[in-house]
Scaffold this active site. Sequence first.
Site, mmCIF file in Angstrom:
data_model
loop_
_atom_site.group_PDB
_atom_site.id
_atom_site.type_symbol
_atom_site.label_atom_id
_atom_site.label_comp_id
_atom_site.label_asym_id
_atom_site.label_seq_id
_atom_site.Cartn_x
_atom_site.Cartn_y
_atom_site.Cartn_z
ATOM 1 N N CYS A 2 22.269 -5.872 -9.387
ATOM 2 C CA CYS A 2 23.679 -6.192 -9.539
ATOM 3 C C CYS A 2 24.106 -7.151 -8.438
ATOM 4 C CB CYS A 2 24.611 -4.978 -9.487
ATOM 5 S SG CYS A 2 24.259 -3.746 -10.719
ATOM 6 N N ARG A 28 20.210 -11.160 -9.839
ATOM 7 C CA ARG A 28 20.263 -9.768 -9.380
ATOM 8 C C ARG A 28 20.512 -8.782 -10.529
ATOM 9 N NH1 ARG A 28 20.727 -9.410 -3.885
ATOM 10 N NH2 ARG A 28 21.401 -7.261 -4.130
ATOM 11 N N TRP A 73 23.068 -4.973 -13.661
ATOM 12 C CA TRP A 73 21.784 -4.455 -14.139
ATOM 13 C C TRP A 73 22.025 -2.964 -14.323
ATOM 14 C CZ3 TRP A 73 18.012 -0.867 -12.889
ATOM 15 C CH2 TRP A 73 16.755 -1.053 -13.493
ATOM 16 N N ASN A 97 27.580 -2.019 -6.413
ATOM 17 C CA ASN A 97 26.144 -2.227 -6.540
ATOM 18 C C ASN A 97 25.469 -1.055 -5.849
ATOM 19 O OD1 ASN A 97 23.490 -3.160 -6.566
ATOM 20 N ND2 ASN A 97 23.799 -4.443 -4.752
ATOM 21 N N GLY A 98 24.692 -0.286 -6.608
ATOM 22 C CA GLY A 98 24.013 0.851 -5.986
ATOM 23 C C GLY A 98 24.024 2.041 -6.917
ATOM 24 N N GLU A 464 -2.065 -8.951 -9.465
ATOM 25 C CA GLU A 464 -0.834 -9.741 -9.359
ATOM 26 C C GLU A 464 -0.722 -10.718 -10.543
ATOM 27 O OE1 GLU A 464 1.921 -9.934 -8.194
ATOM 28 O OE2 GLU A 464 2.509 -12.025 -8.197
ATOM 29 N N LYS A 468 2.449 -11.145 -13.138
ATOM 30 C CA LYS A 468 3.150 -12.404 -13.444
ATOM 31 C C LYS A 468 3.208 -12.629 -14.952
ATOM 32 C CE LYS A 468 4.944 -13.092 -10.599
ATOM 33 N NZ LYS A 468 4.738 -12.209 -9.514
ATOM 34 N N GLU A 471 5.449 -9.920 -16.842
ATOM 35 C CA GLU A 471 6.896 -9.903 -16.640
ATOM 36 C C GLU A 471 7.608 -11.103 -17.249
ATOM 37 O OE1 GLU A 471 8.359 -9.813 -12.550
ATOM 38 O OE2 GLU A 471 6.745 -11.132 -11.921
ATOM 39 N N HIS A 487 -17.413 -0.080 -16.272
ATOM 40 C CA HIS A 487 -17.148 1.362 -16.235
ATOM 41 C C HIS A 487 -16.051 1.758 -17.223
ATOM 42 C CE1 HIS A 487 -19.860 1.698 -12.871
ATOM 43 N NE2 HIS A 487 -19.234 0.680 -12.304
ATOM 44 N N LYS A 577 16.028 -8.947 -9.773
ATOM 45 C CA LYS A 577 15.284 -9.481 -8.644
ATOM 46 C C LYS A 577 15.043 -8.458 -7.547
ATOM 47 C CE LYS A 577 13.357 -12.703 -6.194
ATOM 48 N NZ LYS A 577 11.942 -12.944 -6.555
HETATM 49 O O1 M6R Z 1 11.899 -7.655 -2.780
HETATM 50 P P1 M6R Z 1 10.564 -6.994 -2.816
HETATM 51 O O2 M6R Z 1 9.455 -7.902 -2.401
HETATM 52 O O3 M6R Z 1 10.517 -5.702 -2.057
HETATM 53 O O4 M6R Z 1 10.340 -6.630 -4.325
HETATM 54 C C1 M6R Z 1 9.241 -5.863 -4.746
HETATM 55 C C2 M6R Z 1 9.020 -5.965 -6.224
HETATM 56 O O5 M6R Z 1 10.135 -5.467 -6.920
HETATM 57 C C3 M6R Z 1 8.782 -7.408 -6.668
HETATM 58 O O6 M6R Z 1 7.709 -7.962 -5.976
HETATM 59 C C4 M6R Z 1 8.508 -7.484 -8.178
HETATM 60 O O7 M6R Z 1 7.316 -6.842 -8.474
HETATM 61 C C5 M6R Z 1 8.490 -8.940 -8.617
HETATM 62 N N1 M6R Z 1 9.552 -9.177 -9.541
HETATM 63 C C6 M6R Z 1 7.273 -9.348 -9.328
HETATM 64 O O8 M6R Z 1 7.263 -10.716 -9.560
#
Ligand code: M6R
Length: 582
Positions: A2, A28, A73, A97-98, A464, A468, A471, A487, A577
Amino acid sequence: MCGIFAISGDSPKAGASVLKGLKKLEYRGYDSWGVCVRESKDGTVFIDKEIGKISTVRRNFPDGCEAIGHSRWATHGGVTKANAHPHQVGKVTLVHNGIFENYITHKKTLKTYKFLSETDTEVIAAMIDNFLHQGSTPDQAIRKAATQIEGRFAILVMVEGISGIYAARRGSPLIVGRGSNQTFVASDIPAFLEQTNVVNYLDDNEMVYVCGKNAQFSDLRTGDPVQKRNIEVPWKIEEAEKGEWSHFMIKEIFEQKETIARVLKQEDEKLLQAMKLLQESNGAYFIACGTAHKAAMAAEYFFADISGRKINVVPASEMPSFERFVNPKTAIIAVSQSGETADVLEILERSKKKGAKIIGLTNVLSSSIARMAHVHLSINAGPEKAVASTKAATAQMALLFLLAFTDVNKINIGRQILWATASSINDMLNPRYESWIRSVAERIVDHPNLFIIGRKSLYPMALESAIKIQEVSYIHAQGFAAGELKHGPIALIEKGTPCIVLGDDQETVSNATELKSRGAKIIGVSATKQDVFDEWLRVPDCNGAQAIASIIPVQILAYHLALLKGLDPDMPRNLAKSVTVK
Ligand code: M6R
């Protein structure tokens, strides 16, 4: 999660300015939005809110010099207009926000109120309104309500008949921007960066009352005044804007031409301070989430290879099972782009109470993790706005690589390797490289499954890579340690299944051959081309820092897979984010 934003000033176009600023915070949260303007004509509040993304919204607001707004969000309550913020209860209009964890208990006590939404936020508004009815002043009412909230919050409050805007925080970020004739309060600086780069950071359990160009800070619990320093943030507007680029994600991927080199500006003294905490410890943990966790996993290999140090890597959400091992001799390295991730923050708060030493690596300098750490190292990647983390991840790895060399008093060797890596990444990233990767994306986009393998520090990069691709393109992607294939996971391979192979060492090439024999289409990401590859994405040979270069072509691939599927890579579904809720 948010974005919230408020303006109090002398321009009657506060509503339009809040809408504009909120669009810059859309990363956000983007499932609904709302703006409230205090109308100049009679002081009443005008609220406009809708479900959907704020980026395309065009609106005319009534004149008013004060406004608050929200880009959501959803946490409590679905994505509906009724649940969108602001929430108005009696004289109080509020955005939040929270998460207000104990809101149901309070909701039950507020029997005279009729709630229109399913949100926790509306309960905060009702609590404040109730205290006003009992004779409290607005700031007393906000303080009383805030002390009863369990959880994390940042709130912006307007009270009917009282000029000015109140803001308070605990656990969620709030930054005050100081313009010449107006004051801003936002979850993040880009909301007001066009107007000012002079800020005051609100700390936990602090409150601010802004009216025009004045801001009065106080302790949220006691009401005692708090003095704040004006800080000039070095961000440039262009860094926080898309400019000529079609999306933040590709802009930020290409910014890796500079961001890795920027890590080298880290002062030796800071690196040595961090290392001292680590060297004096008896047991160390990397704590992080998502992509930052994968960067930390790569660093586990860096430390093992470079300095012979074993550091445990635990996703923050899994750390509770190991917290009994945390003591005053423990060092915790928290890695986080935003510095606000709730799972990480909670572990740090509890570990700090037990006496553990905290080293924080964040991109956002003003973040809670940055401020909580005994030693803070900035990854200095500039604002990252795409939900998918790209440049922050490689900057995190570069900084951790340098830290591993610091551990053995070889900072300069680390710097030389990173300098060469940064310069070859600079050469690699060009439009021709991107169009080649797009053509590879075109050839695999129709496959529902995709697998990625890697060994050593390229294993976390396989994980990773999967994040990517998942998402932003919603393709089912999974990463594996190359040696683990036989395995179990190899059973998933069918004719034509795309498999990305990170690396060209002999064992990984053998694993690629095993995949190919079962029909897989092999996309190699490596410094040398191998016969087994059907497609090849060349990366430079980076002398131990291979993980940093190898993830970049996959970031570009994920971006183009998203575009080919007609998706918006900057705003993937269900995500936000910075994940400030547990
Ligand atoms: O702000 P942060 O690095 O703590 O965030 C951690 C994860 O939420 C963040 O890396 C998330 O996995 C990304 N959106 C992936 O691209």
